[in-house]
Design a protein around this motif. Structure first.
Motif, short mmCIF file in Angstrom:
data_model
loop_
_atom_site.label_atom_id
_atom_site.label_comp_id
_atom_site.label_asym_id
_atom_site.label_seq_id
_atom_site.Cartn_x
_atom_site.Cartn_y
_atom_site.Cartn_z
N MET A 122 0.82 -1.21 0.00
CA MET A 122 0.00 0.00 0.00
C MET A 122 0.86 1.26 0.00
O MET A 122 0.46 2.30 -0.52
CB MET A 122 -0.96 0.02 1.20
N TYR A 123 2.08 1.17 0.55
CA TYR A 123 2.93 2.36 0.61
C TYR A 123 3.53 2.70 -0.75
O TYR A 123 4.00 3.82 -0.95
CB TYR A 123 4.01 2.15 1.68
N GLU A 182 -7.23 -0.75 4.02
CA GLU A 182 -6.05 -0.38 3.21
C GLU A 182 -6.49 0.27 1.90
O GLU A 182 -5.95 1.30 1.50
CB GLU A 182 -5.21 -1.63 2.91
N GLU A 232 -7.83 3.81 2.46
CA GLU A 232 -6.77 4.80 2.72
C GLU A 232 -5.97 5.10 1.45
O GLU A 232 -5.62 6.26 1.18
CB GLU A 232 -5.83 4.30 3.82
N ALA A 256 -2.28 -3.76 13.10
CA ALA A 256 -2.71 -3.13 11.85
C ALA A 256 -2.75 -1.63 12.10
O ALA A 256 -2.57 -1.15 13.23
CB ALA A 256 -4.08 -3.64 11.44
#
Length: 445
Positions: free
Chosen positions: A45-46, A154, A157, A322
């Motif tokens: 996700m980053y 996730e 976001e 998380a």
């Protein structure tokens, strides 16, 4: 010995590295169709958020594999002949093995929704999914995420970070209600909505609607609403990837059935990680574990057996963590959504709605059995010790600062937690001198 490992996720790579350490002469081959090199799946996700580059999510440099004589094969394994002890690859190559480890991970689980085959509708599990998502969400204004849980948050976001308006459909009456007690679910629901996510509880997807070009344009909910959607993320969970195992005739149920040595039903074949199902899980443990750290533990354990040191898999204390936008979540031990009749549950919340601590303990002997922490960082080693030693709740509450892992000068909430616990359980004495963390730990709080 030639060890062939199917899958280069955390389980397969941990098994390969451990096996190399235990057996310097073994030939070890890692096969994966997903990517040429191992990468950190939790960090995907980053990449989308722009915080990391792809090179940053590769735990090992490219030279590492040759340096450690770990052969990488970037190809799909299409079949296993357990009698001949060979693996067939989509390239036509055939690999002979002495021992085989299946670490095939999971696949996205979906329902049979009308329209789910439209372009712009997908699940999210690995690197190919991230690449599809990055392409498909360019320039869109609205997106819909379907399904609660950790993959759902996730996706929400990630989309939110690019200015995309997100509607999030969750079937249950409260957020992640199969896992979280009501107070935690309510706190997270409010937190997620404060970040601008349109989180809709008790709302399901009925149909995905497309345009003339075969691309998603909207979704229809079970409440009859039509919501605009330039992209739809299906976050309804994952299921063990069994295709190769079933084609090879291995015994399967929800996962590939294994014993405590992680041996499958055919000699010379093992399974570990997301794809494995324990035939006889220990009391209180689940048969299929689909977490990063359990995959790593299973990979390390099975490597010992593969290298001639039979080692049963023992998970130890349960934990998970998380992040829900800026809010960190940790859990250790057993904290079910509904405490059992033999368990007492203490829950403290800060009036701001940004910090929560729940402590569960047995009514019979007051031994602590689990903790949930939201917005309060905890030390894993301390909690593993308290749970392993069945520490009395009175001692835990009195010494709670010992588990505090927040920044040195951040506000401490332990005094307020102790006062709240004493009001709710006045008959339970707080044993031991209260502590403060860090440099001030020598003085009472």
């Amino acid at each position: 010995m030639h060890l062939v490992i199917i899958g280069n996720g955390i389980t397969g790579v941990t098994a390969a590295c451990t096996a190399r350490r235990l057996n310097a002469s073994a030939r070890i081959t890692l096969v994966s169709a997903e990517s040429a090199h191992h990468y950190s799946r939790p960090a995907l996700m980053y990449l989308y958020l722009g915080h990391l580059r792809y090179a940053d999510v590769k735990p090992y440099e490219d030279w590492f594999w040759a340096e450690n004589r770990l052969e990488l094969v970037h190809a799909e394994a299409t079949g296993v002949d357990t009698a001949a002890r060979t693996v067939q690859l989509a390239t036509g190559q055939v690999l002979a093995y002495d021992r085989l480890l299946l670490a095939t991970g999971s696949v996205v689980r979906t329902a049979d929704w009308p329209g789910q085959q439209l372009r712009g509708v997908q699940g999210f599990y690995g690197l190919p999914d991230l690449e599809r998502m990055a392409r498909a969400t360019q320039g869109i204004g609205h997106a819909v995420v379907v399904g609660g849980g950790l993959i759902g948050v996730e996706l929400a976001e990630m989309l939110h970070s690019r200015g995309i308006r997100v509607t999030w459909l969750v079937r249950e009456q409260r957020y992640w209600q199969s896992v979280l007690p009501p107070e935690e679910a309510a706190l997270l629901t409010a937190h997620i909505r404060r970040h601008g996510i349109d989180l809709r509880l008790a709302t399901e997807l009925r149909e995905v609607l497309g345009d003339a070009q075969g691309r998603v344009r909207a979704v229809l909910t079970t409440t009859g609403q039509e919501l605009p959607a330039g992209w739809v993320g299906l976050a309804t969970g994952v299921t063990p990837n069994l295709a190769l195992a079933q084609a090879a005739g291995l015994a399967t149920d929800r996962g590939i059935l294994v014993n405590e040595l992680l041996e499958a039903s055919v000699p010379g074949v093992y399974a570990a990680g997301d794809c494995a199902q324990h035939r006889q899980p220990a009391p209180g443990e689940v048969a299929v574990e689909q977490l990063w750290y359990t995959g790593r533990m299973q990979g390390e354990t099975v490597a010992h057996t593969l290298c001639g040191q039979p080692t049963p898999y023992r998970r130890g204390q349960w934990f998970n963590s998380a992040k829900f936008f800026s809010l960190e979540y940790q859990t250790y031990g057993r904290v079910p959504a509904q405490a059992g009749a033999d368990t007492a549950s203490f829950c403290w919340q800060h009036p701001s709605g940004r910090h929560l601590l729940r402590l569960n303990f047995r009514l019979s002997d007051h031994a602590v059995t689990g903790v949930n922490a939201l917005g309060l960082r905890q030390r894993q080693a301390v909690w593993e010790r308290w749970l392993g030693e069945q520490t009395p709740i009175g001692t835990v509450v009195a010494q709670l600062a010992a588990a505090n892992f927040d920044a040195e000068f951040s506000r401490q909430h332990e005094p307020a937690i102790r006062r709240a616990f004493a009001r709710q359980f006045p008959a339970i004495p707080l044993a031991g001198r209260p502590r403060r963390r860090g440099l001030f730990g020598a003085w009472p709080g």
